[in-house]
Scaffold this active site. Structure first.
Site, PDB file in Angstrom:
ATOM      1  N   LEU A 121       0.821  -1.219   0.000  1.00 11.20           N
ATOM      2  CA  LEU A 121       0.000   0.000   0.000  1.00 11.20           C
ATOM      3  C   LEU A 121       0.852   1.266   0.000  1.00 11.20           C
ATOM      4  CD1 LEU A 121      -2.977  -1.070   2.267  1.00 11.20           C
ATOM      5  CD2 LEU A 121      -3.135  -0.272  -0.084  1.00 11.20           C
TER       6      LEU A 121
ATOM      7  N   SER B 240       3.420   2.207   1.904  1.00 11.46           N
ATOM      8  CA  SER B 240       3.776   2.817   3.183  1.00 11.46           C
ATOM      9  C   SER B 240       5.157   3.480   3.140  1.00 11.46           C
ATOM     10  CB  SER B 240       3.688   1.746   4.266  1.00 11.46           C
ATOM     11  OG  SER B 240       4.638   1.931   5.238  1.00 11.46           O
ATOM     12  N   SER B 241       6.150   2.800   2.573  1.00  9.44           N
ATOM     13  CA  SER B 241       7.507   3.373   2.598  1.00  9.44           C
ATOM     14  C   SER B 241       7.564   4.645   1.759  1.00  9.44           C
ATOM     15  CB  SER B 241       8.547   2.355   2.137  1.00  9.44           C
ATOM     16  OG  SER B 241       8.340   2.008   0.785  1.00  9.44           O
ATOM     17  N   ALA B 242       6.941   4.636   0.586  1.00  5.38           N
ATOM     18  CA  ALA B 242       6.978   5.834  -0.267  1.00  5.38           C
ATOM     19  C   ALA B 242       6.233   6.983   0.405  1.00  5.38           C
ATOM     20  CB  ALA B 242       6.369   5.528  -1.628  1.00  5.38           C
TER      21      ALA B 242
ATOM     22  N   ASP C 224       5.664   3.846  -7.363  1.00  8.88           N
ATOM     23  CA  ASP C 224       5.169   4.107  -6.006  1.00  8.88           C
ATOM     24  C   ASP C 224       5.404   5.559  -5.590  1.00  8.88           C
ATOM     25  OD1 ASP C 224       4.623   1.427  -5.924  1.00  8.88           O
ATOM     26  OD2 ASP C 224       5.470   1.128  -3.920  1.00  8.88           O
TER      27      ASP C 224
END
Ligand code: PMV
Length: 319
Positions: A106, A108-110, A152
């Site tokens: 989903l 999250s890191s980006a 992303d």
């Protein structure tokens, strides 16, 4: 210096994962129901400058200068300082919080990177344009995934539905009719770097076959863009089904993903496919709004550890 806050949404890939790594177009949309947030506060009275990172959800409480060179959040923070040609930041604390499930495709890191980059640059008095924010977040994605396509960081930065090809200009997709998606999480962690590596190996063994698969998927992304622009939702579902078949042929589905995809179709979804790296993580189902709760319930009964319903709103004039 006042506080500075920035947020960024989650994302989901609609079409074209894996093929996008090989130059084919893909499509992704923001998932605005979940977000990452970064709040930068000055630490008044501190003698020395420096950025303190506080992210309780990942047990991080550290000065950027003490983090390893390749720590993703240190790469993001240093990227901002380098871009602004600042040697040192005034003493400040960056609080990072996120409602985006971690490591589940989903984005999250980006989203955490984008929120941190925007908030820090804004705090330093030099808000960065989207292009620079996305480029810096891409450097962080490289630490996570090795050879990311860049989709992303792009969709999360622009927070709009995007039609993305490597090395081609970004296109924001005007959506004619709102669409509703149910996202189902297998709960199985499957690092994107591993599935991208597995596809690379398979491609090297059977280049012709894989090139055909990538091209066929790129073609589906093109057709899906047309359908979204025309508000032709009925066409979109079967295109998702076809994309899933190609991903199965590519070896990145899994029994758990296939169970959820089939269950969503049985419960009335217009189409369904895995989304992201595969072999775990998420699947998505395109649904009529009235069927969302039923499809979501069926997915949970079939083993999804969580589900999330998201609506991609129609584009308003001039947006
Ligand atoms: O697992 P996710 O949602 O981050 O998506 C990965 C998408 C891939 O096409 C498999 C890799 C990439 O970098 O585009």
């Amino acid at each position: 210096m006042p506080d500075f806050t920035a947020t960024a949404p989650g994302k989901i890939i609609l079409f074209g994962e894996h093929a996008v790594v090989y130059g084919q177009p893909a499509m992704a949309v923001p998932v605005t129901e979940v977000r990452a947030r970064a709040i930068v506060r000055p630490e008044i009275g501190q003698k020395h400058g420096g950025i303190h990172l506080l992210a309780p959800q990942i047990n991080l409480d550290a000065e950027v200068r003490d983090l390893q060179e390749n720590h993703p959040l240190a790469v993001a923070a240093r990227g901002v300082l380098d871009t602004l040609e600042a040697t040192q930041a005034p003493a400040c604390t960056v609080h990072l919080v996120s409602t985006i499930p971690i490591a589940s495709g989903l984005g999250s890191s980006a989203a955490v990177s984008v929120a941190l980059i925007r908030a820090l640059a804004g705090f330093l008095g030099h808000p960065l344009p989207d292009e620079s924010v996305s480029a810096l977040a891409y450097e962080v994605e490289k630490v996570h995934h090795g050879t990311p396509s860049g989709i992303d960081n792009t969709v999360v930065t622009y927070a709009k539905p995007v039609f993305f090809s490597r090395d081609k200009e970004l296109r924001v997709i005007p959506i004619k009719k709102a669409i509703t998606l149910v996202i189902g999480d297998t709960g199985i962690s499957s690092p994107t770097a591993e599935t991208v590596g597995a596809v690379r190996e398979a491609y090297q063994n059977q280049p012709g076959h894989y090139r055909d698969l990538f091209r066929a998927i790129g073609n589906l992304s093109e057709r899906a863009r047309g359908a979204l622009e025309e508000g032709d939702i009925q066409t979109l579902g079967p295109l998702m089904d076809e994309n899933h078949t190609h991903l199965q042929e590519m070896g990145v589905s899994s029994p758990e993903l296939d169970v959820l995809v089939n269950r969503a179709r049985d419960a009335g979804a217009l189409g369904a496919k895995l989304s992201g790296g595969g072999r775990g993580g998420n699947m998505i189902a395109l649904v009529q709004e009235k069927d969302a709760a039923r499809v979501s319930q069926s997915l949970r009964e079939a083993g999804a550890v969580h589900t999330l319903t998201t609506t991609i709103q129609a584009t308003k004039n001039g947006e």
